[in-house]
Enzyme design. Structure first.
Site, short mmCIF file in Angstrom:
data_model
loop_
_atom_site.label_atom_id
_atom_site.label_comp_id
_atom_site.label_asym_id
_atom_site.label_seq_id
_atom_site.Cartn_x
_atom_site.Cartn_y
_atom_site.Cartn_z
N CYS A 15 55.83 -18.43 5.26
CA CYS A 15 57.12 -18.90 4.90
C CYS A 15 58.00 -19.42 6.00
CB CYS A 15 58.08 -17.55 4.56
SG CYS A 15 57.92 -16.30 5.82
N LYS A 43 55.30 -1.72 -3.45
CA LYS A 43 54.71 -2.64 -4.56
C LYS A 43 54.22 -4.00 -3.92
CE LYS A 43 54.37 -5.20 -8.09
NZ LYS A 43 53.52 -6.76 -7.93
#
Length: 497
Positions: free
Chosen positions: A293, A185
């Site tokens: 990140c 996804k």
């Protein structure tokens, strides 16, 4: 756009789901927009819970056949996927840049070749993955122990928007290599290359249902995917808030999960550091418009060299060129979405109101861009220091001490004083200091006099609110497999001779 096919920079992309080896439309769609100029790229299938359930069912149906496929054949198909990526590097790079705004030159020269490498690495690692055999002496006889890695089952992999294909394949490649089937996804802000990956995998001979791609909003289909009782592993990269929701959903069936939830990483610069190197590493944190990140956005500098370090950093930052990421001369592209841009701007504005000073930047550069920013005068407990920004914004704080040991202790205290623990970067000319400080830092990865060097053989992940678990090399196979120990006693065999 014609039907379900959109054309991005001359590349045709089918924006429907890929479920069970065929394209599947949803009742509705959502608009995908380029962050470069706000131009619409196409309408993408907006997944429903029924679509999510169908994808998991397809993965479940395909699992026994793929799990039983010999290792050598699985490895061959993964290498064929890598070859398919290599053949389409330019197409993938152009689509990715148009869809998420990262630099085209980086995608061409580094990111897409690394995508292919991910598949080759895990294909090779699969074939070298040994079984641990050892003997236990008990009850007067020798018992043989055999440890194996058994495929776990259908895996749900949920990926972020900042490096869509690269981060997807960090998950997809080991999951497939281990013998699992996958439901991928992708993030709704950058969904297109996941669809191209499905085409490449099918062309490489991956059987139907082994890789499924469901597009859509996480809020609408995420819970259905992560709470499905047929899902055996969940890997998620994204925000802490969504990670909590994924973990709560997975808990219903005690589904093992891996969470990479971002960070607020420090960059420690000691007085004995090579200050040019330190400034270069600091400037690297602006890469991908700060949407990384691992970015070391909290710069901690020993007070004795803070002024000189700041001078060098600001001079280097001033040479950065911000603009269209498709241009060869651009260093920093746009922020991916107006919502993210507004969040960055809000964090900086509140910091300035609270007394911070913008040495550089501190404002929007243009409609879709945020200027590279360096803030000083920030308090350790302030929002700008404690919360992940995910934009081209650095804060600078100083540390000192009456002795070298006290300076190290203060630097470590500041570095560890957040809820995150993903990474840290340390710049020093003293190898003993590097060893002492590294041992005390709370981080899954520590770089010393370098940044963003990642070998897939090493474990990757974070602690505290940066996540749960490790992936990479054998650690990936440990996660994506059920480890089994078989113990065989010395007696009980019948004579079949």
């Amino acid at each position: 756009m014609s039907g379900h096919i959109t054309t991005v920079a001359g590349v045709a992309v089918d924006t429907r789901h890929w479920i069970g080896g065929r394209r599947t439309a949803s009742a509705g769609t959502f608009s995908d927009v380029s962050p470069i100029d706000g131009a619409p790229l196409g309408e993408v299938a907006r997944g429903t819970p029924a679509d999510a359930t169908a994808a998991v069912a397809a993965a479940k149906e395909a699992f026994p056949g793929w799990a039983a496929t010999p290792r050598a054949e699985r490895a061959r198909i993964l290498r064929a996927i890598a070859d398919g990526v290599d053949k389409r590097v330019e197409e993938l790079a152009v689509v990715e840049t148009t869809d998420n705004g990262a630099l085209l030159r980086s995608h061409r020269r580094g990111v897409m070749p690394r995508v292919a490498h991910n598949f080759r690495f895990f294909a090779d690692h699969l074939l070298s993955l040994g079984h641990e055999d050892f003997t236990t002496h008990a009850g007067g006889g020798a018992h043989e122990n055999h440890v194996s890695w058994d495929p776990a089952g259908p895996c749900v992999l949920i990926t972020p928007w900042n490096a869509p294909l690269l981060l997807a394949t960090w998950k997809v490649a080991p999951a497939l290599a281990a013998g699992n089937t996958v439901v991928l996804k992708p993030a709704e802000w950058s969904p297109l290359t996941a669809s191209l990956l499905a085409d490449i995998a099918a062309g490489a001979g991956l059987p139907p249902g082994v890789l499924n791609v469901v597009q859509g909003y996480g809020a609408e289909i995420g819970d259905t995917l992560t709470a499905d009782p047929d899902v055996r592993r969940i890997s998620f990269t994204g925000s802490v808030r969504t990670g909590r929701r994924v973990a709560a959903s997975a808990a219903a069936h005690l589904t093992p999960l891996s969470l990479e939830l971002g960070g607020k990483s420090p960059l420690l610069v000691f007085a004995d550091a090579d200050l040019d190197l330190a400034a270069d590493l600091a400037v690297e944190q602006y890469d991908n418009a700060g949407q990384v990140c691992l970015a070391a956005t909290r710069i901690l500098v020993e007070e004795a060299v803070a002024e000189e370090f700041t001078r060098r950093l600001t001079e280097k930052a001033a040479r950065l060129r911000q603009g269209d990421p498709r241009d060869e001369g651009t260093d920093i592209g746009p922020t991916i979405h107006p919502r993210q841009l507004a969040r960055i701007d809000g964090l900086v504005r509140r910091a300035l109101v609270s007394g911070a000073r913008a040495v550089i930047g501190g404002h929007r550069h243009a409609e879709r861009y945020y200027a590279p920013t360096l803030l000083t005068g920030v308090a350790q407990d302030s929002e700008i220091v404690q919360e992940e920004i995910f934009g081209p914004v650095l804060t600078l704080q100083t540390f000192t001490g009456a002795t070298g040991a006290q300076a190290e202790a203060e630097a470590v205290r500041l570095a560890n004083d957040t809820r995150f623990g993903l990474a840290a970067t340390l710049v020093t000319g003293d190898p003993e200091r590097a060893r002492r400080v590294t041992a005390q830092l709370v981080a899954g990865t520590v770089w010393v006099n370098c940044f963003y060097v990642r070998d897939l053989r090493a474990p990757f992940g974070g602690s505290r609110h940066s996540g749960v678990g490790r992936e990479g090399g054998t650690w990936s196979f440990d996660f994506y497999c059920d480890l089994k120990t078989t113990v065989t006693g010395p007696k009980g065999w019948q004579d079949h001779g």
